[in-house]
Structure formats: structure tokens, C-alpha cells
Design a protein around this motif. Structure first.
Motif, mmCIF file in Angstrom:
data_model
loop_
_atom_site.group_PDB
_atom_site.id
_atom_site.type_symbol
_atom_site.label_atom_id
_atom_site.label_comp_id
_atom_site.label_asym_id
_atom_site.label_seq_id
_atom_site.Cartn_x
_atom_site.Cartn_y
_atom_site.Cartn_z
ATOM 1 N N TYR A 1 -5.047 12.847 0.573
ATOM 2 C CA TYR A 1 -5.737 11.548 0.529
ATOM 3 C C TYR A 1 -5.866 11.135 2.110
ATOM 4 N N ILE A 2 -6.788 10.334 2.553
ATOM 5 C CA ILE A 2 -6.515 9.819 3.760
ATOM 6 C C ILE A 2 -6.457 8.261 3.150
ATOM 7 N N VAL A 3 -5.378 7.848 3.979
ATOM 8 C CA VAL A 3 -4.967 6.390 3.316
ATOM 9 C C VAL A 3 -5.103 5.343 4.572
ATOM 10 N N ASP A 4 -5.949 4.458 4.284
ATOM 11 C CA ASP A 4 -6.337 3.348 5.154
ATOM 12 C C ASP A 4 -5.747 2.041 4.901
ATOM 13 N N ILE A 5 -5.274 1.098 5.637
ATOM 14 C CA ILE A 5 -4.587 0.083 5.638
ATOM 15 C C ILE A 5 -5.701 -0.816 5.143
ATOM 16 N N LYS A 6 -5.424 -1.512 4.008
ATOM 17 C CA LYS A 6 -6.221 -2.848 3.359
ATOM 18 C C LYS A 6 -5.781 -4.091 4.131
ATOM 19 N N ARG A 7 -6.899 -4.446 5.028
ATOM 20 C CA ARG A 7 -6.707 -5.463 6.059
ATOM 21 C C ARG A 7 -7.041 -6.888 5.676
ATOM 22 N N ILE A 8 -5.961 -7.798 5.857
ATOM 23 C CA ILE A 8 -6.170 -9.162 5.682
ATOM 24 C C ILE A 8 -6.389 -9.652 6.838
ATOM 25 N N GLU A 9 -7.658 -10.115 7.275
ATOM 26 C CA GLU A 9 -7.831 -10.435 9.024
ATOM 27 C C GLU A 9 -8.049 -12.027 9.096
ATOM 28 N N ASP A 10 -7.665 -12.541 10.046
ATOM 29 C CA ASP A 10 -7.960 -13.697 10.599
ATOM 30 C C ASP A 10 -8.191 -13.718 11.950
ATOM 31 N N GLU A 11 -8.004 -14.847 12.878
ATOM 32 C CA GLU A 11 -8.074 -15.031 14.155
ATOM 33 C C GLU A 11 -7.131 -14.431 14.997
ATOM 34 N N ARG A 12 -5.980 -14.264 14.454
ATOM 35 C CA ARG A 12 -4.637 -13.460 15.052
ATOM 36 C C ARG A 12 -4.925 -11.940 15.023
ATOM 37 N N GLY A 13 -5.747 -11.447 14.219
ATOM 38 C CA GLY A 13 -5.827 -9.906 13.942
ATOM 39 C C GLY A 13 -5.595 -9.571 12.611
ATOM 40 N N PHE A 14 -5.001 -8.792 12.098
ATOM 41 C CA PHE A 14 -4.791 -8.426 10.674
ATOM 42 C C PHE A 14 -3.564 -8.263 10.343
ATOM 43 N N PHE A 15 -3.296 -8.124 9.033
ATOM 44 C CA PHE A 15 -1.907 -7.702 8.501
ATOM 45 C C PHE A 15 -2.100 -6.871 7.240
ATOM 46 N N GLY A 16 -1.546 -5.818 7.083
ATOM 47 C CA GLY A 16 -1.564 -4.938 6.027
ATOM 48 C C GLY A 16 -0.527 -3.897 5.762
ATOM 49 N N ARG A 17 -0.461 -3.268 4.667
ATOM 50 C CA ARG A 17 0.730 -2.619 4.357
ATOM 51 C C ARG A 17 0.552 -1.108 5.021
ATOM 52 N N ALA A 18 1.398 -0.304 5.594
ATOM 53 C CA ALA A 18 1.449 0.804 5.988
ATOM 54 C C ALA A 18 2.173 1.922 5.155
ATOM 55 N N TRP A 19 3.047 1.176 4.175
ATOM 56 C CA TRP A 19 3.740 1.956 3.231
ATOM 57 C C TRP A 19 4.073 1.132 1.978
ATOM 58 N N CYS A 20 3.963 1.614 0.795
ATOM 59 C CA CYS A 20 4.331 0.894 -0.124
ATOM 60 C C CYS A 20 4.697 1.821 -1.186
ATOM 61 N N GLN A 21 6.057 1.748 -1.664
ATOM 62 C CA GLN A 21 6.319 2.959 -2.758
ATOM 63 C C GLN A 21 5.830 3.019 -3.993
ATOM 64 N N LYS A 22 5.414 1.675 -4.475
ATOM 65 C CA LYS A 22 4.891 1.095 -5.652
ATOM 66 C C LYS A 22 3.370 1.903 -5.437
ATOM 67 N N GLU A 23 2.610 1.452 -4.701
ATOM 68 C CA GLU A 23 1.275 1.856 -4.594
ATOM 69 C C GLU A 23 1.090 3.574 -4.732
ATOM 70 N N PHE A 24 1.985 4.217 -3.900
ATOM 71 C CA PHE A 24 1.801 5.815 -3.990
ATOM 72 C C PHE A 24 2.367 6.280 -5.446
ATOM 73 N N GLU A 25 3.471 5.685 -5.907
ATOM 74 C CA GLU A 25 3.831 6.146 -7.367
ATOM 75 C C GLU A 25 2.476 5.812 -8.275
ATOM 76 N N GLU A 26 1.946 4.735 -8.186
ATOM 77 C CA GLU A 26 1.008 4.603 -8.956
ATOM 78 C C GLU A 26 -0.206 5.606 -8.673
ATOM 79 N N MET A 27 -0.624 5.959 -7.551
ATOM 80 C CA MET A 27 -1.588 7.179 -7.341
ATOM 81 C C MET A 27 -0.919 8.285 -7.888
ATOM 82 N N GLY A 28 0.190 8.566 -8.350
ATOM 83 C CA GLY A 28 0.945 9.857 -8.725
ATOM 84 C C GLY A 28 1.386 10.770 -7.329
ATOM 85 N N LEU A 29 1.552 10.055 -6.371
ATOM 86 C CA LEU A 29 1.896 10.856 -5.082
ATOM 87 C C LEU A 29 3.499 10.591 -4.906
#
Length: 184
Positions: free
Chosen positions: A12-40
Motif C-alpha cells: 500500500y501507498i499510505v498518505d497522511i490525511k491532513r487537517i490543514e489551517d493557516e499554521r500548516g497541517f496535522f495528521g497521523r503518520a502511524w496508527c496501530q488501529k488503522e493498520f489492523e483495520e486494513m488487515g496489515l
């Protein structure tokens, strides 16, 4: 996180889901739960860093055999690189196929590499760093490699490799690895 399956089953290609504002963005680069939900595989036990001084540095193609086969989550943290994986799972519909993905520090894009895939990369800029989280500890006796220019795969590197370790130059072609087949 945004997971996009590649042409190689289970990678898989994994991209960060960005939450953006005037400062830049925030996002998760790792989440065990999301990987497990994908079966990874989400059992990260080690994070490795490779720092490379010169453009054209090639490292690969590396893997560990069962029971030490590892999944990897790869990210370029400085510079740019061409990341390559090869499916070595004999029972896979994409067996012996390869995929190359450009990863840059600016894109924050990552590549999820399943177990029993060979992995390598070629730096596209000077001063390129790569980190990868792995699901197995390094096991020297389980380490294997395939030549980066093995004709069985015909990997199309975007530039000519300039710097390659003696160890990586000495890797055998894949046909020699068939003496120890990889299940999966």
C-alpha cells in the motif's frame, strides 16, 4: 490515514490525511488501529534510519526469510528516493513483480511493504534520509538479498546507481534464492 493498494497485492501507498489551517497541517503518520483495520501487520518492534550522503546511492534488494520475515512502513524524511519492492511470495498473483514509488520528504508519502517482499531504494538527491518501521527484529542469519539489476525482474531505476556497497553488489540473482523458497 489514506491507504491505496498498489498493483502488488498487499502493498500500500499510505498518505497522511491532513487537517490543514493557516499554521500548516496535522495528521497521523502511524496508527496501530488503522493498520489492523486494513488487515496489515501492526506489530512494530523496531524503527531503522538510513542516512545517505550522495545522490545515486543504492541500497538493496534486502529481505529476511521466515520465521523472521518482516513488514515495513517506509518514509523519506529528508531529500528524495525511489523505493522499490519485489513480491517474492510464490503463491501470490503478483509473484516476481516489482513496483517503484518516489518518496520525498515534502510529500510525507509512505510505502507499506508486506512480509516476503524484497526492498531497496535509490537516492534521488544528496543528503537523503529514510526511516522504516519493521515488524521483526533484525536477524543476521535470516537476511537475504537479490542483485539490484537482476534480469529476472528488470527493475527500471530512474537514474544510474553510483554508490553501491560491496555486499549489495555481491548479491546473487534470484534463481539462486529458489533453493530456499519463500512461502506466503
Amino acid at each position: 490515514m489514506i491507504f491505496t493498494e498498489t498493483k502488488l497485492k498487499g502493498a500500500y501507498i499510505v498518505d497522511i490525511k491532513r487537517i490543514e489551517d493557516e499554521r500548516g497541517f496535522f495528521g497521523r503518520a502511524w496508527c496501530q488501529k488503522e493498520f489492523e483495520e486494513m488487515g496489515l501487520s501492526a506489530n512494530v518492534v523496531q524503527t531503522n534510519l538510513s542516512s545517505n550522503k550522495k545522490k545515486g546511492t543504492l541500497r538493496g534488494m534486502h529481505f529476511q526469510v521466515t520465521p523472521f520475515a518482516e513488514s515495513k512502513l517506509v518514509r523519506c524524511t529528508r531529500g528524495a528516493l525511489y523505493d522499490v519492492i519485489i513480491d517474492l511470495r510464490q503463491n501470490s498473483p503478483t509473484y516476481m513483480q516489482w513496483l517503484g514509488v518516489e518518496l520525498t520528504a515534502d510529500s510525507f508519502r509512505m510505502l507499506y511493504v508486506p512480509e516476503n517482499f524484497a526492498h531497496g531504494f535509490l537516492t534521488l538527491e544528496d543528503d537523503t534520509d529514510i526511516t522504516y518501521q519493521v515488524t521483526q527484529f533484525y536477524a543476521p542469519g535470516a537476511e537475504r538479498g537479490i542483485r539490484f539489476n537482476d534480469p529476472a525482474f528488470n527493475i527500471q531505476w530512474p537514474i544510474e546507481p553510483q554508490i553501491i556497497s560491496e555486499k549489495d553488489k555481491a548479491h546473487a540473482n534470484f534463481v539462486h534464492e529458489l533453493a530456499q523458497p519463500i512461502a506466503g
